[in-house]
Design a protein around this motif. Structure first.
Motif, PDB file in Angstrom:
ATOM      1  N   VAL A  45       1.236  14.722  -0.516  1.00 25.08           N
ATOM      2  CA  VAL A  45       0.257  13.453  -0.762  1.00 25.08           C
ATOM      3  C   VAL A  45       1.668  12.226  -0.737  1.00 25.08           C
ATOM      4  O   VAL A  45       1.073  11.443  -0.162  1.00 25.08           O
ATOM      5  CB  VAL A  45       0.224  13.794  -2.193  1.00 25.08           C
ATOM      6  CG1 VAL A  45      -0.323  12.177  -2.791  1.00 25.08           C
ATOM      7  CG2 VAL A  45      -1.135  15.345  -2.249  1.00 25.08           C
ATOM      8  N   SER A  80       1.069  -1.308  -0.050  1.00 26.71           N
ATOM      9  CA  SER A  80      -0.272   0.507   0.082  1.00 26.71           C
ATOM     10  C   SER A  80       0.482   0.892  -0.007  1.00 26.71           C
ATOM     11  O   SER A  80       0.423   2.304  -0.871  1.00 26.71           O
ATOM     12  CB  SER A  80      -1.122  -0.054   1.159  1.00 26.71           C
ATOM     13  OG  SER A  80      -0.592   0.075   2.335  1.00 26.71           O
ATOM     14  N   SER A  81       1.971   1.416   0.785  1.00 32.18           N
ATOM     15  CA  SER A  81       2.927   2.593   0.679  1.00 32.18           C
ATOM     16  C   SER A  81       3.056   2.641  -0.715  1.00 32.18           C
ATOM     17  O   SER A  81       3.157   3.634  -0.912  1.00 32.18           O
ATOM     18  CB  SER A  81       4.206   2.030   1.660  1.00 32.18           C
ATOM     19  OG  SER A  81       4.633   0.605   1.473  1.00 32.18           O
ATOM     20  N   GLY A 121       7.246   2.805  -5.872  1.00 33.29           N
ATOM     21  CA  GLY A 121       6.735   3.192  -6.049  1.00 33.29           C
ATOM     22  C   GLY A 121       6.244   4.766  -7.598  1.00 33.29           C
ATOM     23  O   GLY A 121       6.059   4.783  -7.501  1.00 33.29           O
ATOM     24  N   ASN A 171       3.496   5.460   5.056  1.00 30.41           N
ATOM     25  CA  ASN A 171       3.503   3.523   5.617  1.00 30.41           C
ATOM     26  C   ASN A 171       4.577   3.267   5.487  1.00 30.41           C
ATOM     27  O   ASN A 171       4.662   2.387   5.792  1.00 30.41           O
ATOM     28  CB  ASN A 171       3.065   3.364   4.177  1.00 30.41           C
ATOM     29  CG  ASN A 171       1.010   3.770   4.298  1.00 30.41           C
ATOM     30  OD1 ASN A 171       0.298   3.872   5.455  1.00 30.41           O
ATOM     31  ND2 ASN A 171       0.229   3.767   3.287  1.00 30.41           N
ATOM     32  N   VAL A 197       0.720   6.268  -7.165  1.00 29.71           N
ATOM     33  CA  VAL A 197      -0.378   7.335  -7.296  1.00 29.71           C
ATOM     34  C   VAL A 197      -0.212   8.654  -7.092  1.00 29.71           C
ATOM     35  O   VAL A 197      -0.468   9.205  -7.841  1.00 29.71           O
ATOM     36  CB  VAL A 197      -1.404   6.607  -6.230  1.00 29.71           C
ATOM     37  CG1 VAL A 197      -2.905   7.758  -6.158  1.00 29.71           C
ATOM     38  CG2 VAL A 197      -1.909   5.443  -6.816  1.00 29.71           C
ATOM     39  N   GLY A 198       0.391   8.571  -5.379  1.00 35.21           N
ATOM     40  CA  GLY A 198       0.605  10.438  -5.561  1.00 35.21           C
ATOM     41  C   GLY A 198       1.388  10.876  -6.835  1.00 35.21           C
ATOM     42  O   GLY A 198       1.222  12.316  -6.920  1.00 35.21           O
ATOM     43  N   ALA A 232       1.671   9.734   1.850  1.00 35.11           N
ATOM     44  CA  ALA A 232       2.198   8.119   1.091  1.00 35.11           C
ATOM     45  C   ALA A 232       3.621   7.382   1.944  1.00 35.11           C
ATOM     46  O   ALA A 232       3.574   6.565   2.093  1.00 35.11           O
ATOM     47  CB  ALA A 232       2.551   7.959  -0.127  1.00 35.11           C
ATOM     48  N   CYS A 233       4.478   8.335   2.489  1.00 35.65           N
ATOM     49  CA  CYS A 233       6.270   7.880   3.145  1.00 35.65           C
ATOM     50  C   CYS A 233       5.259   7.426   4.139  1.00 35.65           C
ATOM     51  O   CYS A 233       6.366   7.196   4.823  1.00 35.65           O
ATOM     52  CB  CYS A 233       6.831   8.856   2.860  1.00 35.65           C
ATOM     53  SG  CYS A 233       7.685   8.934   1.114  1.00 35.65           S
ATOM     54  N   SER A 240      10.846   9.411   0.571  1.00 39.10           N
ATOM     55  CA  SER A 240      10.701   7.892   1.395  1.00 39.10           C
ATOM     56  C   SER A 240      12.581   7.541   2.122  1.00 39.10           C
ATOM     57  O   SER A 240      11.924   7.033   3.126  1.00 39.10           O
ATOM     58  CB  SER A 240      10.407   6.872  -0.536  1.00 39.10           C
ATOM     59  OG  SER A 240      11.984   6.726  -1.136  1.00 39.10           O
ATOM     60  N   GLY A 279       0.549   4.030  -2.570  1.00 36.53           N
ATOM     61  CA  GLY A 279       0.200   4.985  -2.149  1.00 36.53           C
ATOM     62  C   GLY A 279       1.552   6.378  -3.404  1.00 36.53           C
ATOM     63  O   GLY A 279       0.771   7.316  -3.796  1.00 36.53           O
ATOM     64  N   ILE A 280       3.076   5.935  -3.174  1.00 31.22           N
ATOM     65  CA  ILE A 280       3.693   7.197  -3.862  1.00 31.22           C
ATOM     66  C   ILE A 280       3.830   7.051  -4.447  1.00 31.22           C
ATOM     67  O   ILE A 280       3.872   8.006  -5.468  1.00 31.22           O
ATOM     68  CB  ILE A 280       4.918   6.487  -3.159  1.00 31.22           C
ATOM     69  CG1 ILE A 280       5.532   6.362  -1.840  1.00 31.22           C
ATOM     70  CG2 ILE A 280       6.232   7.021  -4.251  1.00 31.22           C
ATOM     71  CD1 ILE A 280       6.806   5.629  -1.427  1.00 31.22           C
TER      72      ILE A 280
END
Length: 414
Positions: free
Chosen positions: A279, A29-30, A330, A286, A36-37, A283-284, A391, A33-34
């Motif tokens: 954003v 998911s992390s 990501g 996570n 998608v961001g 995400a980071c 990250s 998330g990155i």
């Protein structure tokens, strides 16, 4: 074989199949998330680049970049002024114009428009307007025939096509006869201007000599329009030109009418960069959760490495690489996906508009009636680099915790 030991072990931890399912889920998911961001920010910045490109190459290539407008029209002795304007080092071209407002009438339909009288030949020097007139009608556009070129939006509103006749009502120019009925003129539509935006819904063009005749101006004009060598400095250049003239004129530039568009685009671009940090930063978080759980899950492995002589720096580097690899993966996925969408954004939006039967950008409201896009590789590099750096920062605390584990306590607990 040339990879650092920490990178090798960190990548093995990432690929290991014997992982806690919760750790695997949070790690995935992390990474998503990155991705998608990064993709969303690249698409947003590409849209802003597209709007800026259309403003500069479409709108600013058609509207006057600078104007010297008569304080009390008409401006009669304008030819010497035109030559003086053209001698300014920052002026690339200049031409006379006549401007007035008219009410177009066809049956029961009415439409107010800004009418601009121009010399068809001189206009080629200061504007790319002829390029947007359909069917090469500009080459046949001439004075003395009561011709008019209408914006596509105006023609659609009044249900007109090329060859149709229309009535234009022009206000009385005599200030002493305020109650006099407006002058009515019959004009034939000889061309349609399809710029794709607000201008199409508010502009009509007639030959300069005809406009002078309609307003009883003789050889006078409303003013002189100019092109400058740097559109962002247009206001200052127009001021410099106005200071050299022997007559009083109003000084105008494109920034007075469309400057807010440029400022809005720059403001939204700044906001996009701020949103990018927020954003991707969220995400980071996570990654922090993933690594904290991974440290607990890999406590025995860490203890074994420490008993084999691994230093604090090595343990810390292992988990830094463990987290950064998720961020890098990501970021790469997001940049590739975002770039692909950004390149085809205009076509994708048009397909969506056809499917739902609704246009997102209406030409009578916005300066373009489509969603433009222009992918800038420097934006891709900035966004991807920012995601990787964030990250990396997110791995620091979990990696530090991992380096402080005591082997004896961990193994005795096992």
């Amino acid at each position: 074989m040339f990879r650092p030991l920490s990178l090798y072990i960190g990548s093995r931890f990432n690929r290991s199949k014997k992982r806690n399912r919760m750790v695997s889920f949070i790690s995935l998911s992390s990474m998503l998330g990155i991705a998608v961001g990064v993709a969303v920010i690249i698409i947003g910045l590409s849209a802003m680049n597209g709007f800026e490109r259309e403003l500069q190459t479409r709108v600013l290539s058609v509207i006057p970049q600078g104007e010297l407008q008569a304080v009390q029209p008409p401006l009669n002795n304008w030819k010497p002024l035109l030559k003086q304007v053209e001698r300014h080092p920052h002026i690339t071209a200049a031409a006379p114009y006549v401007e007035f407002t008219a009410l177009l009438e066809r049956g029961t339909k009415l439409k107010a428009v800004a009418v601009r009288g121009i010399d068809p030949k001189e206009q080629l020097k200061v504007s790319e307007l002829p390029r947007y007139v359909k069917d090469n009608a500009w080459s046949r556009f001439s004075a003395g025939k009561r011709e008019v070129i209408l914006g596509q939006g105006v023609a659609t509103k009044l249900q007109l096509k090329v060859g149709d006749w229309i009535t234009a009502m022009i206000p009385n120019t005599d200030p002493q006869m305020k109650l006099r009925a407006p002058k009515r003129i019959r004009l034939q539509v000889v061309g349609l201007l399809a710029l794709g935006g607000q201008i199409d819904h508010s502009l009509a063009i007639v030959p300069l000599q005809d406009a002078q005749q309609y307003l009883d101006m003789g050889q006078g004009v409303s003013g002189i329009e100019m092109n400058v060598d740097n559109v962002l400095d247009a206001q200052q250049i127009v001021k410099e030109v106005g200071d050299t003239l022997p007559v009083y004129v109003y000084l105008k530039s494109w920034t007075q009418k469309y400057g807010y568009l440029y400022r809005d685009i720059q403001m939204v671009r700044t906001i996009m960069y701020l949103v990018m940090v927020l954003v991707i930063g969220v995400a980071c978080f996570n990654i922090v959760s993933t690594l904290m759980m991974a440290v607990k899950d890999r406590a025995a492995d860490i203890a074994i490495l420490r008993t084999m002589g691994a230093s604090d720096r090595l343990i810390k580097s292992i988990f830094v690489w463990h987290g950064v690899l998720s961020g890098v993966l990501g970021s790469i996925i997001g940049s590739l996906f975002g770039s692909l969408i950004a390149i085809n954004l205009t076509h994708i939006v048009r397909v969506i508009e056809k499917i739902i039967g609704h246009r997102f950008l209406s030409g009578d409201i916005y300066f373009v009636d489509f969603l433009p896009t222009q992918l800038a590789w420097q934006d891709v590099v900035i966004v991807t680099t920012t995601a990787i750096v964030l990250s990396l920062i997110a791995t620091w605390y979990p990696a530090t915790r991992a380096s402080r584990l005591q082997p004896a306590r961990v193994l005795s607990a096992k």
